[in-house]
Scaffold this motif. Structure first.
Motif, PDB file in Angstrom:
ATOM      1  N   ARG A 182      10.874  26.200  -5.810  1.00 47.57           N
ATOM      2  CA  ARG A 182       9.803  27.127  -5.454  1.00 47.57           C
ATOM      3  C   ARG A 182       9.770  27.297  -3.951  1.00 47.57           C
ATOM      4  O   ARG A 182       9.755  26.336  -3.201  1.00 47.57           O
ATOM      5  CB  ARG A 182       8.459  26.605  -5.944  1.00 47.57           C
ATOM      6  CG  ARG A 182       8.373  26.662  -7.461  1.00 47.57           C
ATOM      7  CD  ARG A 182       7.019  26.293  -7.965  1.00 47.57           C
ATOM      8  NE  ARG A 182       6.013  27.145  -7.359  1.00 47.57           N
ATOM      9  CZ  ARG A 182       4.741  26.809  -7.254  1.00 47.57           C
ATOM     10  NH1 ARG A 182       4.333  25.649  -7.697  1.00 47.57           N
ATOM     11  NH2 ARG A 182       3.874  27.622  -6.708  1.00 47.57           N
ATOM     12  N   SER A 183       9.737  28.536  -3.523  1.00 44.81           N
ATOM     13  CA  SER A 183       9.724  28.810  -2.091  1.00 44.81           C
ATOM     14  C   SER A 183       8.289  28.822  -1.579  1.00 44.81           C
ATOM     15  O   SER A 183       7.325  28.814  -2.342  1.00 44.81           O
ATOM     16  CB  SER A 183      10.383  30.165  -1.812  1.00 44.81           C
ATOM     17  OG  SER A 183       9.569  31.199  -2.304  1.00 44.81           O
ATOM     18  N   LEU A 184       8.168  28.849  -0.278  1.00 44.07           N
ATOM     19  CA  LEU A 184       6.840  28.941   0.334  1.00 44.07           C
ATOM     20  C   LEU A 184       6.150  30.245  -0.058  1.00 44.07           C
ATOM     21  O   LEU A 184       4.934  30.282  -0.238  1.00 44.07           O
ATOM     22  CB  LEU A 184       6.957  28.837   1.851  1.00 44.07           C
ATOM     23  CG  LEU A 184       7.274  27.450   2.403  1.00 44.07           C
ATOM     24  CD1 LEU A 184       7.484  27.532   3.912  1.00 44.07           C
ATOM     25  CD2 LEU A 184       6.154  26.484   2.081  1.00 44.07           C
ATOM     26  N   MET A 185       6.927  31.314  -0.190  1.00 41.26           N
ATOM     27  CA  MET A 185       6.356  32.607  -0.579  1.00 41.26           C
ATOM     28  C   MET A 185       5.751  32.523  -1.979  1.00 41.26           C
ATOM     29  O   MET A 185       4.660  33.044  -2.225  1.00 41.26           O
ATOM     30  CB  MET A 185       7.423  33.708  -0.537  1.00 41.26           C
ATOM     31  CG  MET A 185       7.874  34.062   0.863  1.00 41.26           C
ATOM     32  SD  MET A 185       6.574  34.808   1.841  1.00 41.26           S
ATOM     33  CE  MET A 185       6.443  36.378   1.045  1.00 41.26           C
ATOM     34  N   GLU A 186       6.443  31.861  -2.897  1.00 37.00           N
ATOM     35  CA  GLU A 186       5.934  31.733  -4.258  1.00 37.00           C
ATOM     36  C   GLU A 186       4.656  30.901  -4.286  1.00 37.00           C
ATOM     37  O   GLU A 186       3.683  31.264  -4.944  1.00 37.00           O
ATOM     38  CB  GLU A 186       6.983  31.085  -5.163  1.00 37.00           C
ATOM     39  CG  GLU A 186       8.175  31.981  -5.443  1.00 37.00           C
ATOM     40  CD  GLU A 186       9.279  31.258  -6.175  1.00 37.00           C
ATOM     41  OE1 GLU A 186       9.986  31.936  -6.938  1.00 37.00           O
ATOM     42  OE2 GLU A 186       9.442  30.034  -5.983  1.00 37.00           O
ATOM     43  N   ARG A 187       4.663  29.809  -3.566  1.00 32.58           N
ATOM     44  CA  ARG A 187       3.463  28.974  -3.519  1.00 32.58           C
ATOM     45  C   ARG A 187       2.315  29.707  -2.850  1.00 32.58           C
ATOM     46  O   ARG A 187       1.169  29.626  -3.273  1.00 32.58           O
ATOM     47  CB  ARG A 187       3.761  27.657  -2.799  1.00 32.58           C
ATOM     48  CG  ARG A 187       4.642  26.745  -3.651  1.00 32.58           C
ATOM     49  CD  ARG A 187       4.797  25.416  -3.016  1.00 32.58           C
ATOM     50  NE  ARG A 187       5.493  25.603  -1.721  1.00 32.58           N
ATOM     51  CZ  ARG A 187       5.873  24.642  -0.931  1.00 32.58           C
ATOM     52  NH1 ARG A 187       5.647  23.405  -1.256  1.00 32.58           N
ATOM     53  NH2 ARG A 187       6.495  24.886   0.198  1.00 32.58           N
ATOM     54  N   GLY A 188       2.612  30.443  -1.775  1.00 30.78           N
ATOM     55  CA  GLY A 188       1.571  31.215  -1.091  1.00 30.78           C
ATOM     56  C   GLY A 188       0.994  32.298  -1.983  1.00 30.78           C
ATOM     57  O   GLY A 188      -0.214  32.514  -2.017  1.00 30.78           O
ATOM     58  N   ALA A 189       1.867  32.984  -2.728  1.00 30.65           N
ATOM     59  CA  ALA A 189       1.392  34.028  -3.634  1.00 30.65           C
ATOM     60  C   ALA A 189       0.522  33.420  -4.734  1.00 30.65           C
ATOM     61  O   ALA A 189      -0.506  33.984  -5.119  1.00 30.65           O
ATOM     62  CB  ALA A 189       2.576  34.770  -4.245  1.00 30.65           C
ATOM     63  N   GLU A 190       0.938  32.251  -5.231  1.00 35.48           N
ATOM     64  CA  GLU A 190       0.150  31.583  -6.271  1.00 35.48           C
ATOM     65  C   GLU A 190      -1.235  31.206  -5.741  1.00 35.48           C
ATOM     66  O   GLU A 190      -2.248  31.424  -6.409  1.00 35.48           O
ATOM     67  CB  GLU A 190       0.879  30.344  -6.762  1.00 35.48           C
ATOM     68  CG  GLU A 190       0.147  29.603  -7.852  1.00 35.48           C
ATOM     69  CD  GLU A 190       0.874  28.351  -8.290  1.00 35.48           C
ATOM     70  OE1 GLU A 190       0.204  27.486  -8.878  1.00 35.48           O
ATOM     71  OE2 GLU A 190       2.084  28.222  -8.044  1.00 35.48           O
TER      72      GLU A 190
END
Length: 127
Positions: free
Chosen positions: A29-37
């Motif tokens: 999981r990338s930072l973008m995915e975690r941020g979007a979540e």
């Protein structure tokens, strides 16, 4: 010597915490995915009260809407069958007396005038 002990002690205490944090993260999981979540989770928490109010209002208004559809549904279906193309009509207009009219955007041509019943067209014989 004291600063070295403080730094060493700090590293020893933070190393297990960092390892635990890495284990909690899903691999890949990338930072973008975690941020979007996190963004979507926060957004859903902000919208939740409004959705709850909407659900409550639907519970209050729902029965009256169903009653309206039961009574008016057949008439509206009949009207929809009669009108072929809604795009040729203007928006409905309410007159001062309460009547509602829906005008055509372009009027239909006048139909051919009917011949009076007592007149017989030329070339035909009335028997």
């Amino acid at each position: 010597m004291r600063p070295i002990l403080v730094i060493a002690l700090g590293l020893m205490l933070t190393a297990p915490l960092a390892a635990t944090a890495q284990e909690e993260e899903e691999p890949g999981r990338s930072l973008m995915e975690r941020g979007a979540e996190l963004f979507l989770k926060g957004l859903s928490q902000e919208v939740e009260p409004a959705l709850r109010d909407l659900r409550d209002m639907a519970g209050k208004v729902g029965p009256s809407v169903l009653s309206f559809l039961e009574q008016m549904g057949p008439a509206l279906a009949d009207l929809a069958d009669k009108v072929e193309d809604w795009s040729v009509y203007e928006m409905p207009e309410m007159l001062p007396n309460g009547d509602i009219i829906i005008r055509r955007k372009t009027p239909l041509p006048d139909p051919a005038p009917e011949q009076p019943a007592d007149e017989v067209p030329k070339g035909l014989t009335d028997i």
